[in-house]
Design a protein around this motif. Structure first.
Motif, PDB file in Angstrom:
ATOM      1  N   PHE A   1       0.839  -1.207   0.000  1.00  0.00           N
ATOM      2  CA  PHE A   1       0.000   0.000   0.000  1.00  0.00           C
ATOM      3  C   PHE A   1       0.876   1.260   0.000  1.00  0.00           C
ATOM      4  O   PHE A   1       0.566   2.246  -0.661  1.00  0.00           O
ATOM      5  CB  PHE A   1      -0.948   0.004   1.212  1.00  0.00           C
ATOM      6  CG  PHE A   1      -2.062  -1.010   1.110  1.00  0.00           C
ATOM      7  CD1 PHE A   1      -2.521  -1.438  -0.139  1.00  0.00           C
ATOM      8  CD2 PHE A   1      -2.660  -1.540   2.251  1.00  0.00           C
ATOM      9  CE1 PHE A   1      -3.539  -2.373  -0.248  1.00  0.00           C
ATOM     10  CE2 PHE A   1      -3.683  -2.480   2.149  1.00  0.00           C
ATOM     11  CZ  PHE A   1      -4.120  -2.895   0.904  1.00  0.00           C
ATOM     12  N   HIS A   2       1.975   1.190   0.733  1.00  0.00           N
ATOM     13  CA  HIS A   2       2.913   2.315   0.769  1.00  0.00           C
ATOM     14  C   HIS A   2       3.533   2.542  -0.618  1.00  0.00           C
ATOM     15  O   HIS A   2       3.598   3.681  -1.100  1.00  0.00           O
ATOM     16  CB  HIS A   2       4.010   2.042   1.806  1.00  0.00           C
ATOM     17  CG  HIS A   2       5.059   3.106   1.878  1.00  0.00           C
ATOM     18  ND1 HIS A   2       4.806   4.390   2.321  1.00  0.00           N
ATOM     19  CD2 HIS A   2       6.370   3.092   1.514  1.00  0.00           C
ATOM     20  CE1 HIS A   2       5.910   5.110   2.254  1.00  0.00           C
ATOM     21  NE2 HIS A   2       6.887   4.342   1.759  1.00  0.00           N
ATOM     22  N   ILE A   3       3.924   1.448  -1.271  1.00  0.00           N
ATOM     23  CA  ILE A   3       4.509   1.542  -2.615  1.00  0.00           C
ATOM     24  C   ILE A   3       3.514   2.187  -3.575  1.00  0.00           C
ATOM     25  O   ILE A   3       3.851   3.059  -4.369  1.00  0.00           O
ATOM     26  CB  ILE A   3       4.911   0.144  -3.153  1.00  0.00           C
ATOM     27  CG1 ILE A   3       6.020  -0.471  -2.299  1.00  0.00           C
ATOM     28  CG2 ILE A   3       5.351   0.216  -4.614  1.00  0.00           C
ATOM     29  CD1 ILE A   3       6.205  -1.965  -2.514  1.00  0.00           C
ATOM     30  N   ARG A   4       2.256   1.732  -3.465  1.00  0.00           N
ATOM     31  CA  ARG A   4       1.231   2.261  -4.380  1.00  0.00           C
ATOM     32  C   ARG A   4       1.071   3.767  -4.207  1.00  0.00           C
ATOM     33  O   ARG A   4       0.843   4.515  -5.157  1.00  0.00           O
ATOM     34  CB  ARG A   4      -0.089   1.518  -4.154  1.00  0.00           C
ATOM     35  CG  ARG A   4      -1.232   1.865  -5.068  1.00  0.00           C
ATOM     36  CD  ARG A   4      -0.999   1.540  -6.527  1.00  0.00           C
ATOM     37  NE  ARG A   4      -0.247   2.545  -7.272  1.00  0.00           N
ATOM     38  CZ  ARG A   4      -0.015   2.492  -8.576  1.00  0.00           C
ATOM     39  NH1 ARG A   4      -0.482   1.484  -9.305  1.00  0.00           N
ATOM     40  NH2 ARG A   4       0.682   3.431  -9.172  1.00  0.00           N
ATOM     41  N   LYS A   5       1.194   4.235  -2.953  1.00  0.00           N
ATOM     42  CA  LYS A   5       1.074   5.683  -2.694  1.00  0.00           C
ATOM     43  C   LYS A   5       2.270   6.433  -3.268  1.00  0.00           C
ATOM     44  O   LYS A   5       2.131   7.537  -3.781  1.00  0.00           O
ATOM     45  CB  LYS A   5       1.019   5.937  -1.182  1.00  0.00           C
ATOM     46  CG  LYS A   5      -0.376   5.834  -0.617  1.00  0.00           C
ATOM     47  CD  LYS A   5      -0.433   6.467   0.779  1.00  0.00           C
ATOM     48  CE  LYS A   5      -1.533   5.843   1.596  1.00  0.00           C
ATOM     49  NZ  LYS A   5      -1.073   5.056   2.730  1.00  0.00           N
ATOM     50  N   GLN A   6       3.451   5.830  -3.168  1.00  0.00           N
ATOM     51  CA  GLN A   6       4.679   6.541  -3.526  1.00  0.00           C
ATOM     52  C   GLN A   6       5.004   6.475  -5.022  1.00  0.00           C
ATOM     53  O   GLN A   6       5.659   7.363  -5.547  1.00  0.00           O
ATOM     54  CB  GLN A   6       5.878   5.965  -2.745  1.00  0.00           C
ATOM     55  CG  GLN A   6       5.731   6.044  -1.237  1.00  0.00           C
ATOM     56  CD  GLN A   6       5.810   7.473  -0.725  1.00  0.00           C
ATOM     57  OE1 GLN A   6       4.936   8.286  -1.026  1.00  0.00           O
ATOM     58  NE2 GLN A   6       6.849   7.785   0.023  1.00  0.00           N
ATOM     59  N   ALA A   7       4.577   5.375  -5.691  1.00  0.00           N
ATOM     60  CA  ALA A   7       5.032   5.158  -7.069  1.00  0.00           C
ATOM     61  C   ALA A   7       3.985   5.619  -8.074  1.00  0.00           C
ATOM     62  O   ALA A   7       2.809   5.313  -7.938  1.00  0.00           O
ATOM     63  CB  ALA A   7       5.340   3.684  -7.283  1.00  0.00           C
ATOM     64  N   ARG A   8       4.461   6.324  -9.085  1.00  0.00           N
ATOM     65  CA  ARG A   8       3.564   6.750 -10.162  1.00  0.00           C
ATOM     66  C   ARG A   8       3.172   5.533 -11.000  1.00  0.00           C
ATOM     67  O   ARG A   8       2.020   5.367 -11.366  1.00  0.00           O
ATOM     68  CB  ARG A   8       4.283   7.797 -11.014  1.00  0.00           C
ATOM     69  CG  ARG A   8       3.423   8.592 -11.955  1.00  0.00           C
ATOM     70  CD  ARG A   8       4.163   9.835 -12.456  1.00  0.00           C
ATOM     71  NE  ARG A   8       5.436   9.492 -13.099  1.00  0.00           N
ATOM     72  CZ  ARG A   8       5.552   9.047 -14.355  1.00  0.00           C
ATOM     73  NH1 ARG A   8       4.473   8.882 -15.103  1.00  0.00           N
ATOM     74  NH2 ARG A   8       6.744   8.765 -14.865  1.00  0.00           N
ATOM     75  N   ILE A   9       4.157   4.691 -11.290  1.00  0.00           N
ATOM     76  CA  ILE A   9       3.914   3.475 -12.072  1.00  0.00           C
ATOM     77  C   ILE A   9       4.358   2.266 -11.262  1.00  0.00           C
ATOM     78  O   ILE A   9       5.508   2.195 -10.827  1.00  0.00           O
ATOM     79  CB  ILE A   9       4.697   3.506 -13.407  1.00  0.00           C
ATOM     80  CG1 ILE A   9       4.253   4.681 -14.266  1.00  0.00           C
ATOM     81  CG2 ILE A   9       4.537   2.191 -14.160  1.00  0.00           C
ATOM     82  CD1 ILE A   9       5.139   4.911 -15.487  1.00  0.00           C
ATOM     83  N   LEU A  10       3.414   1.338 -11.032  1.00  0.00           N
ATOM     84  CA  LEU A  10       3.767   0.126 -10.285  1.00  0.00           C
ATOM     85  C   LEU A  10       3.791  -1.050 -11.257  1.00  0.00           C
ATOM     86  O   LEU A  10       2.840  -1.285 -11.994  1.00  0.00           O
ATOM     87  CB  LEU A  10       2.739  -0.105  -9.171  1.00  0.00           C
ATOM     88  CG  LEU A  10       3.100  -1.090  -8.055  1.00  0.00           C
ATOM     89  CD1 LEU A  10       2.203  -0.854  -6.841  1.00  0.00           C
ATOM     90  CD2 LEU A  10       3.026  -2.533  -8.460  1.00  0.00           C
ATOM     91  N   VAL A  11       4.908  -1.768 -11.264  1.00  0.00           N
ATOM     92  CA  VAL A  11       5.080  -2.896 -12.177  1.00  0.00           C
ATOM     93  C   VAL A  11       5.232  -4.177 -11.371  1.00  0.00           C
ATOM     94  O   VAL A  11       6.100  -4.273 -10.504  1.00  0.00           O
ATOM     95  CB  VAL A  11       6.339  -2.705 -13.065  1.00  0.00           C
ATOM     96  CG1 VAL A  11       6.457  -3.852 -14.065  1.00  0.00           C
ATOM     97  CG2 VAL A  11       6.313  -1.367 -13.775  1.00  0.00           C
TER      98      VAL A  11
END
Lengths: 180, 236
Positions: free
Chosen positions: A70-80
């Motif tokens: 969830f933290h990554i999703r908030k921080q990253a513009r593009i999630l791969v």
């Protein structure tokens, strides 16, 4: 072109996808000319800062992974999603057919290779396994998928160099989809 | 022989009465994906991959069990069909446990190939993760229900080619399973001749010979069609 911020993250996987990422060999210099790596298991352990692209290896096996995702999703513009574990749960999901307690007993007590008196690893420092393992896209919106166990280095490079140069990667079009 | 005229994908073709739409397509080099069809076996329309659109018919029809007809207008490659094929493929992967990385058939699997051909980079449906048995009781072969897609090619190869009737189908829906005899271990079968035709007919890693390890499996599903062709040869 403005330099981008790239992160690679290792959740419930074997790090094979990261090994495959390193297999791009000298082409990593091309990536380095386009992006700064702001977080990676091969760099350090600080929390993910805002970034353009996050490559996430592995599935979600615990609350810790879930919070991190969830933290990554908030921080990253593009999630791969990187690799089969992130996309299908792959081998990490093979415990989903059974109850977690049975899996733990089988692995740490009943296995032919141990003395049958072993205890489960339960140090509070360790992450606590959830009952079910999830692929990333069941919990957050994922922008691109790179399947494979591991994905081929060429495939990872293709997707990364496209994204870093604001092009749309399409694994189907370039015939680079692979499972296993 | 009489021929009929029908249109497939905008092309008028001469076809033989009695053949299926799938036969007509294959004869004229038009590709339709299939899993449950195998040359030499009867068709059952189980996998739903070969669904086609027919003008004047609001339902999609399986090409493998629909006969050709005069002036029939068929579409095999529309946006709607491509969408359904991708959905069907994803549901195959979601229904059982297809872990390509550790599968005996990795690299030689018709389901895996299908995934590539429909451009499936992930499955949009939640995986069901059913608990499935692996029956390793047979001397030569293993039946792994995790990888089974219920195409029933093994059932038909056993009944129609070998004539042994070892395999059958039990239950429905989520609980449907291939069974040996009356749902007894394969190794205890009184009908199995250990011929291996089911193994060759199986499109995935559900039935495999014990001497192979991960990713080594080589099958020859074409042998089923060849056997049936040879059987129908008039030698005198």
């Amino acid at each position: 072109m403005e330099r981008k911020k790239l992160a690679t993250i290792w959740l419930g996987g074997c790090s094979g996808c990261h090994m495959s990422f390193l297999d791009i060999d000298e082409r990593i210099l091309e990536l380095a000319s386009l992006a700064d790596i702001v977080k990676s298991p091969v760099v350090d352990g600080k929390s993910l800062p805002p970034c353009d692209i996050a490559l996430v290896e592995g599935s979600v096996t615990s609350d810790e992974h879930r919070e991190e995702l969830f933290h990554i999703r908030k921080q990253a513009r593009i999630l791969v999603s990187l690799g089969d574990c992130a996309i299908t749960t792959n081998i990490t999901g093979m415990r989903n057919y059974f109850r977690t307690a049975d899996v733990m007993r089988n692995a740490y007590q009943d296995a032919a290779s141990n003395d049958r008196v072993g205890n489960y690893p339960d140090d509070p420092q360790l992450l606590k396994l959830n009952d079910k393992v999830y692929p990333l896209h069941e919990l957050v919106k994922v922008d691109y998928m790179i399947p494979g166990c591991p994905p081929h280095a060429d495939t990872i490079f293709y997707v990364l160099s496209a994204l870093l140069q604001d092009r749309e990667p399409d694994l189907d079009r370039v015939k680079k989809i692979k499972y296993g | 022989m009489d021929t009929l005229k029908m249109q497939i994908d905008g092309q008028w073709l001469d076809v033989t009465p009695g053949m299926t739409i799938l036969d007509a397509c294959r004869t004229h080099g038009i590709h339709i994906p299939t899993l449950c069809h195998l040359d030499g076996l009867s068709d059952v329309g189980a996998c739903r991959l070969c669904l086609v659109e027919i003008d004047g018919n609001h339902k999609l029809q399986p090409a493998c069990t629909t006969k050709v007809a005069d002036q029939l207008v068929v579409h095999t490659d529309t946006e709607k069909l491509r969408n359904y094929r991708r959905i069907t493929t994803e549901l195959f992967f979601a229904e059982r446990n297809h872990v390509c990385a550790v599968c005996i058939a990795n690299g030689h699997c018709e389901l895996q190939q299908l995934g590539y051909s429909v451009g499936m980079d992930h499955v949009r449906y939640p995986y069901l993760f059913p608990e499935c048995n692996v029956d390793a009781s047979h001397e030569k072969f293993v039946m792994d229900h995790n990888r089974c897609i219920m195409c029933t090619r093994c059932v038909r190869a056993c009944a129609e080619v070998e004539g042994a009737f070892n395999w059958d189908v039990m239950n429905r829906g989520f609980n449907v399973r291939i069974i040996s005899d009356f749902n007894t271990p394969w190794g205890e079968s009184t009908t199995c001749t250990s011929c291996g035709k089911c193994m060759h007919a199986c499109p995935t890693g559900a039935i495999w010979p014990k001497e192979y390890a991960q990713g080594q499996l080589k099958k020859n599903p074409g042998m089923i069609g060849e056997l049936m062709e040879k059987r129908n040869m008039k030698l005198t």
